[in-house]
Motif scaffolding. Structure first.
Motif, PDB file in Angstrom:
ATOM      1  N   PRO A   1       0.904  -1.225   0.136  1.00 53.04           N
ATOM      2  CA  PRO A   1      -0.073   0.042   0.143  1.00 53.04           C
ATOM      3  C   PRO A   1       0.889   1.259  -0.071  1.00 53.04           C
ATOM      4  N   HIS A   2       0.381   2.454  -0.772  1.00 53.48           N
ATOM      5  CA  HIS A   2       1.421   3.598  -0.936  1.00 53.48           C
ATOM      6  C   HIS A   2       0.546   4.729  -0.309  1.00 53.48           C
ATOM      7  N   PHE A   3      -0.901   4.568   0.152  1.00 52.97           N
ATOM      8  CA  PHE A   3      -1.659   5.466   0.888  1.00 52.97           C
ATOM      9  C   PHE A   3      -1.519   6.908   0.553  1.00 52.97           C
ATOM     10  N   ASP A   4      -1.363   7.072  -1.114  1.00 52.13           N
ATOM     11  CA  ASP A   4      -1.470   8.345  -1.450  1.00 52.13           C
ATOM     12  C   ASP A   4      -2.772   8.763  -1.950  1.00 52.13           C
ATOM     13  N   SER A   5      -3.921   8.091  -1.602  1.00 49.79           N
ATOM     14  CA  SER A   5      -5.363   8.260  -1.915  1.00 49.79           C
ATOM     15  C   SER A   5      -6.119   7.487  -0.834  1.00 49.79           C
ATOM     16  N   GLY A   6      -7.530   8.124  -0.649  1.00 45.67           N
ATOM     17  CA  GLY A   6      -8.326   7.482   0.263  1.00 45.67           C
ATOM     18  C   GLY A   6      -8.540   6.248   0.022  1.00 45.67           C
ATOM     19  N   TRP A   7      -9.025   5.757  -1.317  1.00 44.53           N
ATOM     20  CA  TRP A   7      -9.040   4.365  -1.726  1.00 44.53           C
ATOM     21  C   TRP A   7      -8.238   3.334  -1.139  1.00 44.53           C
ATOM     22  N   SER A   8      -6.851   3.802  -1.099  1.00 44.16           N
ATOM     23  CA  SER A   8      -5.736   2.732  -0.754  1.00 44.16           C
ATOM     24  C   SER A   8      -5.893   2.609   0.898  1.00 44.16           C
ATOM     25  N   LEU A   9      -6.649   3.144   1.627  1.00 45.15           N
ATOM     26  CA  LEU A   9      -7.008   2.888   2.919  1.00 45.15           C
ATOM     27  C   LEU A   9      -7.982   1.845   3.109  1.00 45.15           C
ATOM     28  N   PHE A  10      -8.581   1.391   2.159  1.00 46.04           N
ATOM     29  CA  PHE A  10      -9.439   0.021   1.902  1.00 46.04           C
ATOM     30  C   PHE A  10      -9.011  -1.030   2.647  1.00 46.04           C
ATOM     31  N   PRO A  11      -7.562  -1.561   2.377  1.00 50.30           N
ATOM     32  CA  PRO A  11      -7.286  -2.600   2.848  1.00 50.30           C
ATOM     33  C   PRO A  11      -7.266  -2.765   4.403  1.00 50.30           C
ATOM     34  N   LEU A  12      -7.218  -1.501   5.151  1.00 55.27           N
ATOM     35  CA  LEU A  12      -7.054  -1.604   6.452  1.00 55.27           C
ATOM     36  C   LEU A  12      -8.225  -1.834   7.155  1.00 55.27           C
ATOM     37  N   PHE A  13      -9.293  -1.980   6.261  1.00 56.91           N
ATOM     38  CA  PHE A  13     -10.678  -2.508   7.102  1.00 56.91           C
ATOM     39  C   PHE A  13     -10.381  -3.947   7.616  1.00 56.91           C
ATOM     40  N   GLY A  14      -9.366  -4.566   7.027  1.00 59.35           N
ATOM     41  CA  GLY A  14      -9.414  -5.927   7.281  1.00 59.35           C
ATOM     42  C   GLY A  14      -8.413  -6.332   8.621  1.00 59.35           C
ATOM     43  N   LEU A  15      -7.908  -5.165   8.916  1.00 57.43           N
ATOM     44  CA  LEU A  15      -6.858  -5.212  10.062  1.00 57.43           C
ATOM     45  C   LEU A  15      -7.500  -5.751  11.474  1.00 57.43           C
ATOM     46  N   PRO A  16      -8.834  -5.248  11.905  1.00 55.78           N
ATOM     47  CA  PRO A  16      -9.320  -5.904  12.950  1.00 55.78           C
ATOM     48  C   PRO A  16      -9.452  -7.291  12.821  1.00 55.78           C
ATOM     49  N   PHE A  17     -10.088  -7.850  11.668  1.00 58.53           N
ATOM     50  CA  PHE A  17     -10.229  -9.362  11.702  1.00 58.53           C
ATOM     51  C   PHE A  17      -8.694  -9.950  11.736  1.00 58.53           C
ATOM     52  N   LEU A  18      -7.777  -9.368  11.200  1.00 55.22           N
ATOM     53  CA  LEU A  18      -6.504 -10.174  11.339  1.00 55.22           C
ATOM     54  C   LEU A  18      -5.983  -9.956  12.842  1.00 55.22           C
ATOM     55  N   LEU A  19      -6.275  -9.057  13.514  1.00 54.13           N
ATOM     56  CA  LEU A  19      -5.646  -8.956  14.821  1.00 54.13           C
ATOM     57  C   LEU A  19      -6.565  -9.941  15.658  1.00 54.13           C
ATOM     58  N   VAL A  20      -7.950 -10.339  15.232  1.00 50.28           N
ATOM     59  CA  VAL A  20      -8.455 -11.068  16.155  1.00 50.28           C
ATOM     60  C   VAL A  20      -7.921 -12.707  15.849  1.00 50.28           C
ATOM     61  N   GLY A  21      -7.587 -12.934  14.620  1.00 49.12           N
ATOM     62  CA  GLY A  21      -7.098 -14.084  14.375  1.00 49.12           C
ATOM     63  C   GLY A  21      -5.542 -14.232  14.914  1.00 49.12           C
ATOM     64  N   ILE A  22      -4.966 -13.273  14.955  1.00 52.93           N
ATOM     65  CA  ILE A  22      -3.498 -13.382  15.712  1.00 52.93           C
ATOM     66  C   ILE A  22      -4.106 -13.662  17.385  1.00 52.93           C
ATOM     67  N   GLY A  23      -4.845 -12.954  17.537  1.00 48.41           N
ATOM     68  CA  GLY A  23      -5.265 -13.144  19.273  1.00 48.41           C
ATOM     69  C   GLY A  23      -5.838 -14.583  19.624  1.00 48.41           C
ATOM     70  N   GLY A  24      -6.576 -15.155  18.733  1.00 51.05           N
ATOM     71  CA  GLY A  24      -6.940 -16.579  18.790  1.00 51.05           C
ATOM     72  C   GLY A  24      -5.765 -17.548  18.633  1.00 51.05           C
ATOM     73  N   LEU A  25      -4.822 -17.141  17.803  1.00 50.44           N
ATOM     74  CA  LEU A  25      -3.552 -17.845  17.627  1.00 50.44           C
ATOM     75  C   LEU A  25      -2.632 -17.947  18.996  1.00 50.44           C
ATOM     76  N   SER A  26      -2.813 -16.922  19.364  1.00 50.31           N
ATOM     77  CA  SER A  26      -1.665 -16.964  20.787  1.00 50.31           C
ATOM     78  C   SER A  26      -2.625 -17.288  22.004  1.00 50.31           C
ATOM     79  N   ALA A  27      -3.678 -17.866  22.008  1.00 53.35           N
ATOM     80  CA  ALA A  27      -4.505 -18.316  23.031  1.00 53.35           C
ATOM     81  C   ALA A  27      -3.714 -19.446  23.797  1.00 53.35           C
ATOM     82  N   PRO A  28      -2.649 -20.290  23.172  1.00 55.93           N
ATOM     83  CA  PRO A  28      -2.018 -21.176  24.170  1.00 55.93           C
ATOM     84  C   PRO A  28      -1.077 -20.109  25.168  1.00 55.93           C
ATOM     85  N   LEU A  29      -0.364 -19.238  24.485  1.00 56.08           N
ATOM     86  CA  LEU A  29       0.586 -18.698  25.341  1.00 56.08           C
ATOM     87  C   LEU A  29      -0.250 -17.845  26.347  1.00 56.08           C
TER      88      LEU A  29
END
Length: 204
Positions: free
Chosen positions: A77-105
């Motif tokens: 991502p180059h973030f030189d336009s508003g549309w380039s921020l669209f991929p960031l909407f997937g970050l919350p779901f990615l963080l949830v996934g990382i949190g789930g994977l870290s459950a054993p720790l």
């Protein structure tokens, strides 16, 4: 009523716990209440239960990464336009996934601050580092004991099973008890002795 005796000296006792946990247990005891057994979950065993949810969170996390990459056109991502921020909407779901994977720790760390206690009156579960959750199971509420024992003698001792309906109306179960403890059969014997003692008529 005959006093409940603790005959198995090989079992864990209050003195085997870290001092902070000993103090925590003593603060929960009521007048005339004595500890028959006290122990903690085995950290390695306790954390293994967290791996079960990996079957859900591995594809969840992989899909989140794929979605973010696809939304970004599989380019950095180059973030030189508003549309380039669209991929960031997937970050919350990615963080949830990382949190789930870290459950054993997290479970391994949680085991350090969890203590199970059996007294001459009830079973107690104390959990938490700063914010403490205490669950008490009087002898009258312990029913349908279930023991899950492994080859090394460790296992889970289910003291009560709760049935409920989730938001979709599906029937679910929630188990209460001592999990990932050593010498689970010996602890079960103590619980059964507690129940017999409470059911026996008082002798004067």
């Amino acid at each position: 009523m005959q006093p409940l005796k603790h005959k198995d000296t090989t079992l864990s006792s209050l003195s085997n716990l870290p001092q902070a946990l000993q103090d925590r247990v003593r603060s929960e005891l009521k007048s005339g209440e004595s500890v028959m057994w006290a122990g903690q979950p085995n950290p390695n065993r306790f954390m293994r239960s967290g791996f079960k949810i990996w079957f859900f969170f591995i594809p969840w996390t992989a899909f989140s990464l794929f979605w973010i990459a696809g939304a970004a056109g599989f380019e950095m991502p180059h973030f030189d336009s508003g549309w380039s921020l669209f991929p960031l909407f997937g970050l919350p779901f990615l963080l949830v996934g990382i949190g789930g994977l870290s459950a054993p720790l997290w479970l391994r760390r949680r085991a350090r601050f969890t203590v199970y206690v059996l007294t001459n009156r009830r079973a107690i579960s104390i959990d938490g580092a700063k914010t403490i959750t205490v669950k008490s199971y009087p002898a009258s509420e312990i029913a349908g004991i279930e023991r899950v024992e492994r080859q090394d003698g460790s296992g889970d001792l289910i003291l009560r099973t709760e049935y409920y309906r989730d938001s979709d109306g599906d029937r679910q179960t929630r188990q209460h008890g001592f999990f990932s403890i050593d010498e689970v059969r010996s602890v079960e014997n103590l619980v059964e002795a507690l129940l017999r003692n409470k059911q026996a008529p008082s002798q004067h």
